[in-house]
Write a protein that holds these residues in place. Sequence first.
Motif, mmCIF file in Angstrom:
data_model
loop_
_atom_site.group_PDB
_atom_site.id
_atom_site.type_symbol
_atom_site.label_atom_id
_atom_site.label_comp_id
_atom_site.label_asym_id
_atom_site.label_seq_id
_atom_site.Cartn_x
_atom_site.Cartn_y
_atom_site.Cartn_z
ATOM 1 N N ASP A 178 -7.597 -6.769 -5.808
ATOM 2 C CA ASP A 178 -7.156 -7.902 -4.784
ATOM 3 C C ASP A 178 -8.096 -9.060 -4.665
ATOM 4 O O ASP A 178 -9.375 -8.691 -4.925
ATOM 5 C CB ASP A 178 -7.129 -7.066 -3.377
ATOM 6 N N VAL A 179 -7.471 -10.194 -4.643
ATOM 7 C CA VAL A 179 -8.253 -11.342 -4.377
ATOM 8 C C VAL A 179 -7.498 -12.031 -3.023
ATOM 9 O O VAL A 179 -6.647 -12.363 -3.033
ATOM 10 C CB VAL A 179 -8.254 -12.504 -5.513
ATOM 11 N N ALA A 200 -1.431 -19.074 -0.122
ATOM 12 C CA ALA A 200 -2.719 -18.499 0.363
ATOM 13 C C ALA A 200 -3.630 -17.966 -0.526
ATOM 14 O O ALA A 200 -4.762 -17.585 -0.202
ATOM 15 C CB ALA A 200 -2.229 -17.155 1.315
ATOM 16 N N GLY A 201 -3.453 -18.175 -1.879
ATOM 17 C CA GLY A 201 -4.048 -17.780 -2.833
ATOM 18 C C GLY A 201 -4.180 -16.510 -3.112
ATOM 19 O O GLY A 201 -5.268 -15.951 -3.805
ATOM 20 N N ILE A 202 -3.610 -15.714 -2.544
ATOM 21 C CA ILE A 202 -3.704 -14.072 -2.814
ATOM 22 C C ILE A 202 -3.318 -13.674 -4.015
ATOM 23 O O ILE A 202 -2.404 -13.960 -4.628
ATOM 24 C CB ILE A 202 -3.006 -13.258 -1.457
ATOM 25 N N TYR A 233 5.576 -6.051 -6.067
ATOM 26 C CA TYR A 233 6.125 -7.386 -5.277
ATOM 27 C C TYR A 233 5.451 -8.464 -5.708
ATOM 28 O O TYR A 233 5.763 -9.371 -6.140
ATOM 29 C CB TYR A 233 5.835 -7.176 -3.865
ATOM 30 N N PHE A 234 4.040 -8.260 -6.101
ATOM 31 C CA PHE A 234 3.170 -9.191 -6.631
ATOM 32 C C PHE A 234 3.582 -9.788 -8.106
ATOM 33 O O PHE A 234 3.067 -10.679 -8.488
ATOM 34 C CB PHE A 234 1.618 -9.053 -6.499
ATOM 35 N N TRP A 235 4.224 -8.677 -8.714
ATOM 36 C CA TRP A 235 4.599 -9.007 -10.323
ATOM 37 C C TRP A 235 6.236 -9.173 -10.259
ATOM 38 O O TRP A 235 6.834 -9.090 -11.384
ATOM 39 C CB TRP A 235 4.273 -7.824 -11.073
#
Length: 308
Positions: free
Chosen positions: A50-51, A35-37, A96-98
């Motif tokens: 955030d992107v 999803a490219g988030i 979580y994103f890292w």
Amino acid sequence: NGYLVKTTAPDVLIIRGETPLANVLGAVGFLKRYAGIRRYWPDNPGGLGDVVPQRKTFVLPQIEWRDWPYFLSLVMSTPDTRGPQGPLSRSVRFSYFWRFHYTIPSNESYHRLMKAVENIGREDLFPLINGKRYIPEVYLRGSRRTTRHGWQPCVSNPEVARIMAESIGETFAKNRDKIAESLSVNDGYGECHCENCKALDLPTTDINGRVDISDRYIRFNNRVAERVHEQYPDRLLAFLGYGPVRQPPKTVKPHPMLMPVYVGSENTFEVIDKWAATDIRHMGMYYHHHGDWRLMPMVYPGLIKRRI
């Protein structure tokens, strides 16, 4: 904490992890890859960090993707409390994103493992300082009773090792997936000056100056590890390599279960080499990032990779 992301039919997507945290990491991994988030720093959802790409439709290809965090244990603490909170977050918020996951705890734990609050009446478990047993103050931290730091147990007392090994065993029995527990000195000074504890030291030891004092605590950790090893031989006992255990021991080898997590301001790579010479099997690193008395930043991934 590995996971599988898979499409089994045109309208079916499965994200399945080995653990509850792996399920979350799998969902985040899917959002990043397909999803490219992106989340570049802690913020409230939709903030500047955030992107989130905007799409009218979202179509997935056929997927079968397995992944897992690159490091066995990776954590970053931050005082920032923005963004969504949840039971998996605890002190590792926004992680979580890292791909963060606190698999190998290495915080100060002697006071907790010896059940200091419950054993205040057993003075022989506490350090002898200035001719009398030091009993730490008990206070409330949130809803939990705990003790102030600035003291170390009487590590020559076999009861202390027994109680700590029992506490670790209780933790592993409750959580079968837990691969490690912390076995670290308390924060601050307060070494025991009883004759039995001093007998664990070297002729060159300076207790107050913390010179050549690692041997005392590694001997003690070894005794705890020997007890734990009988039931849980495949686990790790991590300890912070700072304060009195900043440097490796000189006359004793760490038990194979023990894992030093180096903290300090010396030449990190030189200290790693010294610990490696003790035949340890695992090692961790704990870096501070702030502008006080340490340099900022202190992470050198390329050099660390080559050294390891």
